[in-house]
Motif scaffolding. Structure first.
Motif, PDB file in Angstrom:
ATOM      1  N   SER A  45       0.829  -1.211   0.000  1.00 50.50           N
ATOM      2  CA  SER A  45       0.000   0.000   0.000  1.00 50.50           C
ATOM      3  C   SER A  45       0.863   1.261   0.000  1.00 50.50           C
ATOM      4  CB  SER A  45      -0.951   0.004   1.197  1.00 50.50           C
ATOM      5  OG  SER A  45      -0.218  -0.101   2.405  1.00 50.50           O
ATOM      6  N   ALA A  46       2.023   1.226   0.662  1.00 48.83           N
ATOM      7  CA  ALA A  46       2.931   2.381   0.701  1.00 48.83           C
ATOM      8  C   ALA A  46       3.610   2.603  -0.643  1.00 48.83           C
ATOM      9  CB  ALA A  46       3.977   2.196   1.789  1.00 48.83           C
ATOM     10  N   ARG A  47       3.799   1.541  -1.384  1.00 49.53           N
ATOM     11  CA  ARG A  47       4.399   1.670  -2.718  1.00 49.53           C
ATOM     12  C   ARG A  47       3.440   2.381  -3.670  1.00 49.53           C
ATOM     13  NH1 ARG A  47       8.861  -0.616  -3.589  1.00 49.53           N
ATOM     14  NH2 ARG A  47       9.726  -2.209  -2.260  1.00 49.53           N
ATOM     15  N   LYS A  48       2.175   2.110  -3.525  1.00 43.92           N
ATOM     16  CA  LYS A  48       1.180   2.595  -4.482  1.00 43.92           C
ATOM     17  C   LYS A  48       0.596   3.958  -4.140  1.00 43.92           C
ATOM     18  CE  LYS A  48      -0.108  -2.071  -5.760  1.00 43.92           C
ATOM     19  NZ  LYS A  48      -1.125  -3.096  -5.721  1.00 43.92           N
ATOM     20  N   ALA A  49       0.506   4.291  -2.854  1.00 44.21           N
ATOM     21  CA  ALA A  49      -0.108   5.552  -2.425  1.00 44.21           C
ATOM     22  C   ALA A  49       0.559   6.020  -1.136  1.00 44.21           C
ATOM     23  CB  ALA A  49      -1.604   5.353  -2.202  1.00 44.21           C
ATOM     24  N   PHE A  50       0.385   7.290  -0.846  1.00 40.79           N
ATOM     25  CA  PHE A  50       0.999   7.821   0.370  1.00 40.79           C
ATOM     26  C   PHE A  50       0.333   7.238   1.611  1.00 40.79           C
ATOM     27  CE2 PHE A  50       1.257  10.886   3.848  1.00 40.79           C
ATOM     28  CZ  PHE A  50       2.637  10.946   3.976  1.00 40.79           C
TER      29      PHE A  50
END
Length: 139
Positions: free
Chosen positions: A119-124
């Protein structure tokens, strides 16, 4: 290389991926901040880095949270000392900790688990340790 030329080459995916090291990432951050207010500079920089990673077969290396967190930290330093926008070497000196050990700086704000999450890779994703200096990205 002059920052505007560098940014055009980055956006055109005309830079050698092998030469695009961490200092080049910081140069991109600085170059965008010279040209745009912090919120727009951060958005443009993140977009360019993401596209560059995809174009070079390294899409999984791009982490949006990591990128935005480092931009928030770097741009907060520019907010405290606007003269840093005019001088690459002064900016780099003010971000020496980011240049030498960005992971240690980020660990003040994020656990490794949170930063490594898909989730951190895709969005803040908000930090789970200490808040980021985001006021520079809100104005």
């Amino acid at each position: 290389m002059e920052h505007q030329v560098f940014l055009r080459k980055l956006e055109a995916n005309a830079l050698a991926a092998s030469d695009f090291n961490h200092q080049a990432h910081l140069y991109a951050a600085w170059g965008y901040r010279r040209e745009y207010p912090a919120p727009e500079a951060a958005a443009r920089c993140a977009h360019a880095l993401s596209r560059f990673a995809m174009a070079n077969g390294a899409a999984t290396k791009y982490n949006h949270t990591l990128t935005m967190a480092l931009l928030a930290i770097a741009y907060s330093r520019v907010e405290s000392d606007p003269a840093l926008m005019e001088d690459w070497q002064a900016f780099l000196d003010s971000c020496r900790d980011l240049a030498q050990d960005a992971k240690a700086v980020l660990e003040q704000h994020y656990s490794s688990e949170r930063l490594a999450a898909d989730s951190a890779r895709k969005a803040f994703v908000k930090p789970d340790r200490k808040p980021l200096p985001v006021s520079c990205l809100l104005n």
